[in-house]
Each structure stands twice: as C-alpha cells, then as structure tokens.
Write a protein that holds these residues in place. Structure first.
Motif, PDB file in Angstrom:
ATOM      1  N   SER A  80      37.984  37.946  33.433  1.00 33.22           N
ATOM      2  CA  SER A  80      37.605  37.427  34.616  1.00 33.22           C
ATOM      3  C   SER A  80      37.507  38.540  35.599  1.00 33.22           C
ATOM      4  CB  SER A  80      39.238  36.792  34.944  1.00 33.22           C
ATOM      5  OG  SER A  80      40.141  37.502  35.207  1.00 33.22           O
ATOM      6  N   ASP A  89      36.888  33.432  36.063  1.00 30.67           N
ATOM      7  CA  ASP A  89      36.349  33.805  34.874  1.00 30.67           C
ATOM      8  C   ASP A  89      34.881  34.216  34.980  1.00 30.67           C
ATOM      9  OD1 ASP A  89      38.284  32.971  33.135  1.00 30.67           O
ATOM     10  OD2 ASP A  89      37.632  30.791  32.798  1.00 30.67           O
ATOM     11  N   ARG A 234      34.264  26.655  35.074  1.00 34.86           N
ATOM     12  CA  ARG A 234      34.870  28.045  34.591  1.00 34.86           C
ATOM     13  C   ARG A 234      36.268  27.821  35.460  1.00 34.86           C
ATOM     14  NH1 ARG A 234      31.308  32.647  35.840  1.00 34.86           N
ATOM     15  NH2 ARG A 234      29.516  31.202  35.483  1.00 34.86           N
TER      16      ARG A 234
END
Length: 249
Positions: A80, A89, A234
């Motif tokens: 990340s 992410d 994400r």
C-alpha cells in the motif's frame, strides 16, 4: 577581596587568561557548567531556560504503553502507499476466478472491511491519483496507470469503484426496499389490515456508485454504475496502530 587580588596579580602576568577562567569557573567552591554536576552552578541556555540535558526524565517517559512515538503513529500495510494520514492499496483488489463477477458495491465494501480497511471515496481516489497507479484508458501511460498489456484478455478502458453513491430516483426506488414478507399481518387491535406481500429490492438500479479513472495521474470521473454491477476496486486503510493489519488469510 582575595579573589580580586589574585585576579589582579595574575593579570600582570602571562597567566591572566588562565586566572580569569579559574575565577569564573567556580563560585565559592561550586563549579559553573552548562551540564549538571553535584553541588555545581548550572548555566541557562541562550533561550534563558535550562538545557534539555539538565532536565531529568521519568523512566520510559518516551513511551506510552511500552510503545514509542513511531510505533504509536502507525504504519501502512504491505503493498500500500503511505498518503500521510491514511494508506491506499497499490493495485486493485486481487480477484480469484471464483470471485470474478461478484465484486459489486456490497461485496467490495465487505471485502475491504475484512482486510481491516474501507472502500475509498471518489474524492480520496482523485486525491491519490498523483501517487497511486489507478485504472485508466488504454492510451494512458502504463508507467503511471494500471493498463492491461495482455491483448489476449482484451484491451479496454478500466475504471475504479468508489464508496460515493448517487441516485437517479426518489423514494424506495432510490435507496432500496426491504419488501413485505409473505405471512406478515397487521395489528388487529388498531384495525390494521394485513399488508400485501411485496418483493424486496435491496440493490436498486437507480442507486449507483461513482467511478474514477487515472486520467494521466490527474484523476477523473468516469460516470456511475448501478450498485449491483461489478467493477474493479481497491481498499484504503487507517494508519492507526491495530487497524492497518490485513487479514493474513
């Protein structure tokens, strides 16, 4: 008087400077210093305060609950990007073959929660576009955007799901409807008739999530999709300790 006479005598010799240093280095037998000494005289710093080295600290005062300031500040999970107060992410959520097509708004929200994070908003994705490679058009720069380079899987523009919701209608058609369960009855004491059974509508097509794409690392809106439509997404994470560890499974 004795100290003054000694200084006067030494001032007429080559030991004048040494004498002066000796005189000012002690007052009535107490050494003068910028560092603390037993029975000594401590000089103030330029800020007219005692130097930090002279102020005693309590044992483990630099820790809280046994953790240092760095540990308390938290860190981002693996894979990340650290965006200051939160993390995102680096790549869209990895879907398995079994999960493909299931990634609706509700599914994505639950998946991010299971990871210890949340589904980011459209504004968060737009703000992170300059530092995170978002999904984008096939003509965008693959060095700065996530562009699929495998023509066997089809070359198409991609976008990302956000947690930002919009609607095109009002009432239950916009926010969903729990329905009326078969067998439900009214309150006879109030003279209520039995309700008519109605099907639930938990994912109305008029309720949609905003999608975002990279747009040359500038970020941009790419329209909206019904909440039951699958889309790439994400997860975002809080840097607070204890809230950033992804599920090891």
């Amino acid at each position: 008087m004795l100290v003054a006479l000694v200084a006067l005598v030494f001032s007429t010799t080559g030991l004048a400077d040494a004498a002066r240093r000796a005189v000012v280095s002690a007052v009535d037998g107490h050494p003068i210093s910028t560092t603390p000494h037993a029975g000594g005289v401590l000089l103030l710093g330029k800020n007219r305060k005692f130097p930090a080295s002279a102020i005693p600290t309590v044992k483990d005062a630099s820790k809280v609950g046994g953790k240092t300031a760095e540990e308390l500040a938290g860190t981002c999970p693996p894979d990340s990007v650290d965006l200051g107060t939160w993390c995102l992410d680096t790549v869209p959520y990895p879907l398995t073959k079994a999960d493909a097509g299931k990634n609706t708004y509700i599914w994505a929200s639950k998946a991010c929660e299971a990871e210890g994070g949340w589904l980011p908003s459209a504004s968060q994705l737009l703000g992170a576009a300059s530092r995170v490679k978002l999904e984008s058009t096939i003509h965008d720069n693959p060095d700065t955007a996530t562009i699929d380079q495998d023509p066997t899987r089809g070359l198409k523009d991609e976008r990302e799901m956000s947690s930002t919701l919009i609607t095109t209608e009002a009432g239950s058609a916009a926010a969903g409807f729990e329905g009326v369960t078969e067998g439900a009855t009214g309150d006879a004491r109030q003279g209520q008739a039995n309700p008519i059974a109605l099907p639930a509508n938990p994912l109305p097509g008029s309720l949609q999530y905003v999608t975002v794409y990279d747009n040359g690392q500038q970020g941009g809106f790419a329209g909206a999709q019904p909440v039951y439509e699958a889309q790439n997404f994400r997860c975002a994470f809080d840097k607070s300790p204890g809230a950033v560890n992804k599920n090891e499974e």
